[in-house]
Design an enzyme around this catalytic site. Structure first.
Site, PDB file in Angstrom:
ATOM      1  N   GLY A  68       0.816  -1.215   0.000  1.00 19.38           N
ATOM      2  CA  GLY A  68       0.000   0.000   0.000  1.00 19.38           C
ATOM      3  C   GLY A  68       0.850   1.265   0.000  1.00 19.38           C
ATOM      4  N   THR A  69       1.953   1.243   0.731  1.00 21.74           N
ATOM      5  CA  THR A  69       2.802   2.446   0.805  1.00 21.74           C
ATOM      6  C   THR A  69       3.334   2.800  -0.582  1.00 21.74           C
ATOM      7  OG1 THR A  69       3.427   1.905   3.065  1.00 21.74           O
ATOM      8  CG2 THR A  69       4.887   3.415   1.877  1.00 21.74           C
ATOM      9  N   ASN A 155      -7.705   4.801   8.823  1.00 17.14           N
ATOM     10  CA  ASN A 155      -7.091   3.651   9.477  1.00 17.14           C
ATOM     11  C   ASN A 155      -7.110   3.755  10.997  1.00 17.14           C
ATOM     12  OD1 ASN A 155      -5.188   5.721   8.366  1.00 17.14           O
ATOM     13  ND2 ASN A 155      -3.832   4.776   9.868  1.00 17.14           N
ATOM     14  N   GLN A 183      -7.874   0.376   4.000  1.00 15.04           N
ATOM     15  CA  GLN A 183      -8.659  -0.105   5.145  1.00 15.04           C
ATOM     16  C   GLN A 183     -10.090  -0.457   4.759  1.00 15.04           C
ATOM     17  OE1 GLN A 183      -7.584  -0.794   8.223  1.00 15.04           O
ATOM     18  NE2 GLN A 183      -5.501  -0.038   7.949  1.00 15.04           N
ATOM     19  N   HIS A 205      -2.124  -7.354   2.650  1.00 12.71           N
ATOM     20  CA  HIS A 205      -2.084  -7.904   4.022  1.00 12.71           C
ATOM     21  C   HIS A 205      -3.187  -7.371   4.927  1.00 12.71           C
ATOM     22  CE1 HIS A 205       0.106  -4.711   6.495  1.00 12.71           C
ATOM     23  NE2 HIS A 205       0.308  -4.248   5.284  1.00 12.71           N
ATOM     24  N   THR A 241      10.772  -7.323 -11.154  1.00 16.18           N
ATOM     25  CA  THR A 241      10.265  -8.680 -11.374  1.00 16.18           C
ATOM     26  C   THR A 241       9.082  -8.941 -10.452  1.00 16.18           C
ATOM     27  OG1 THR A 241      12.476  -9.395 -11.982  1.00 16.18           O
ATOM     28  CG2 THR A 241      10.928 -11.126 -11.334  1.00 16.18           C
ATOM     29  N   CYS A 331       5.906   7.042  17.348  1.00 20.02           N
ATOM     30  CA  CYS A 331       6.986   7.381  18.261  1.00 20.02           C
ATOM     31  C   CYS A 331       8.027   8.173  17.489  1.00 20.02           C
ATOM     32  CB  CYS A 331       7.607   6.097  18.787  1.00 20.02           C
ATOM     33  SG  CYS A 331       7.928   6.183  20.518  1.00 20.02           S
TER      34      CYS A 331
HETATM   35  N1  PLP Z   1      -2.806   3.291   3.779  1.00 21.39           N
HETATM   36  C1  PLP Z   1      -3.505   2.977   4.870  1.00 21.39           C
HETATM   37  C2  PLP Z   1      -4.816   3.635   5.119  1.00 21.39           C
HETATM   38  C3  PLP Z   1      -3.012   2.023   5.774  1.00 21.39           C
HETATM   39  O1  PLP Z   1      -3.698   1.726   6.865  1.00 21.39           O
HETATM   40  C4  PLP Z   1      -1.754   1.419   5.499  1.00 21.39           C
HETATM   41  C5  PLP Z   1      -1.149   0.468   6.466  1.00 21.39           C
HETATM   42  O2  PLP Z   1      -1.327   0.577   7.657  1.00 21.39           O
HETATM   43  C6  PLP Z   1      -1.075   1.769   4.323  1.00 21.39           C
HETATM   44  C7  PLP Z   1      -1.626   2.708   3.486  1.00 21.39           C
HETATM   45  C8  PLP Z   1       0.250   1.158   3.983  1.00 21.39           C
HETATM   46  O3  PLP Z   1       0.090  -0.126   3.437  1.00 21.39           O
HETATM   47  P1  PLP Z   1       1.323  -1.188   3.476  1.00 21.39           P
HETATM   48  O4  PLP Z   1       1.427  -1.652   4.897  1.00 21.39           O
HETATM   49  O5  PLP Z   1       0.881  -2.286   2.552  1.00 21.39           O
HETATM   50  O6  PLP Z   1       2.523  -0.500   2.981  1.00 21.39           O
END
Ligand code: PLP
Length: 397
Positions: A68-69, A155, A183, A205, A241, A331
């Site tokens: 997701g990031t 989230n 989410q 995940h 890949t 943190c």
């Molecule tokens: N966006 C939201 C709203 C999330 O809650 C998260 C993960 O906590 C992410 C993006 C990031 O996803 P990933 O953990 O797959 O990098």
């Protein structure tokens, strides 16, 4: 053990584990032309079709990423860079202040390094943006806006945003709209075509798939500048890949999530309501953050502030009893920072620091809720007692 942290990550579904295990024992680069490569490619393309079907997209709109990031970064930096143009006219990005750091931090990076101007939408006390505010910004500055990004569901506090209204508005003005649905996926119906979004982030995940794979759904004709350059995979948008096993696991989880969605959402909402009642009974002054109306929040989310407590102490005391949850505060240099989401909702720093998120998912059971119901009252009392003792000692010294 009571695992109440599904918003952080979910247990791997057996179907995802089986799909991955099959693939891990096989060789094949999906870009190779020989039989092993063609077999791997077939798995990737079938997985792409399954994921597209689960989220209302066309297979050609699925761009696999490393989570997701990465998908958020690709959307934010990629849309900005593709839209800004040679004349650098489209410099404005409109965003909500309650985004995940995977959206917030690339936005700050664009402001610091690419002279982007970020226009923050306001949020109300429940964390919701107001579509009328976006309409006013677009009416005023549409020629400058590169794109708009607002998450589908938050989230931390689980608030669901009016994504369809925001996306429709952007489409009318010809401005790309991105939404982080990490989410929302697996808990709410996420239909890319129906949403009218141009780009949408998913992460495997959070829906019972593996860590380290995700996707950016990208509507046809929407340009993004790649972040990763190399072998030209994923239509040149994301080189690297492909992780065939992870993609197969992602697809298996997506299929389960789509197939069980209504039943799962109803079951989670029931457990969530029981959890909220139990916490309120045990700790009458606990404050529920986010939308109290169940239709306005994720079915698996309950988020509380406990006055007079440190969230970290509560988390550790619960952990010692086998109950796992999250504070949501980051943190920084060893000091707990209050959550930017709670501050945006108008919470003061002390209340924000005394907060816990309980999040439910596919493996949650009534026994998890019962364990929390039994533990939370005495633990809050203990945390309050410890804090009072520390404060009075500090006053004496
Ligand atoms: N966006 C939201 C709203 C999330 O809650 C998260 C993960 O906590 C992410 C993006 C990031 O996803 P990933 O953990 O797959 O990098």
């Amino acid at each position: 053990m009571a695992y109440l942290d599904h918003a952080a990550t979910t247990p791997l579904l057996p179907q995802a584990l089986a799909a991955m295990t099959d693939e891990l024992g096989r060789v094949g680069n999906a870009s190779s032309l020989h039989a092993a490569g063609r077999r791997a490619r077939r798995v990737v393309e079938e997985s792409r079709e399954q994921i597209a079907a689960a989220f209302g997209a066309r297979p050609g709109e699925v761009v696999f990423t490393g989570g997701g990031t990465e998908a958020d970064n690709l959307a934010v930096k990629g849309l900005y860079s593709a839209r800004r143009g040679a004349d650098r006219r489209h410099r404005v990005v409109v965003a909500s202040p309650v985004e995940h750091h995977a959206v917030l931090d690339p936005l700050h990076w664009l402001a610091d390094h690419e002279r982007a101007e970020i226009v923050w939408l306001g949020v109300d006390a429940l964390g919701r943006v107001d579509p009328a505010e976006l309409e006013a910004i677009l009416a005023d500055r549409v020629d400058e806006v590169a794109f708009v990004t607002v998450m589908w569901a938050n989230n931390e506090v689980g608030t669901v945003q009016p994504v369809a209204a925001l996306a429709a508005m952007c489409r009318e003005h010809g401005v790309p709209f991105h939404t982080d649905a990490v989410q929302a996926a697996g808990q709410l119906r996420v239909d890319f075509a129906a949403s009218q979004a141009d780009a949408l982030t998913l992460s495997a995940h959070k829906i019972g798939g593996p860590i380290g794979v995700g996707a950016l759904l990208l509507a046809r004709g929407v340009e993004v500048t790649p972040l990763l350059h190399g072998g030209g995979q994923e239509r040149d948008v994301r080189s690297g890949t492909l992780d065939v096993a992870a993609i197969a696991g992602f697809a298996a989880a997506a299929e389960v999530a789509a197939g069980e969605l209504s039943e799962r959402a109803a079951r989670l909402a029931g457990l969530r309501d029981a959890l909220v009642d139990a916490v309120r009974t045990a700790v009458p002054d606990a404050r529920l953050n986010g939308d109290p109306d169940p239709s306005g929040r994720l079915p698996g989310n309950a988020h509380f502030s406990f006055p007079g407590c440190e969230g970290d102490s509560l988390l550790l005391l619960l952990d010692a009893r086998g109950i796992e949850c999250s504070t949501g505060s980051a943190c920084s240099a060893g000091v707990a920072q209050p959550s930017h989401v709670l501050l945006a909702l108008g919470s003061d720093e002390e209340m924000a620091r005394g907060s816990l998120r309980f999040s439910l998912g596919h493996s949650s059971t009534p026994a998890d809720v019962a364990a929390l119901a039994e533990a939370i009252g005495p633990i809050v009392e203990r945390a309050r007692g410890a804090r009072l003792a520390t404060t009075s000692r500090a006053r004496r010294t």
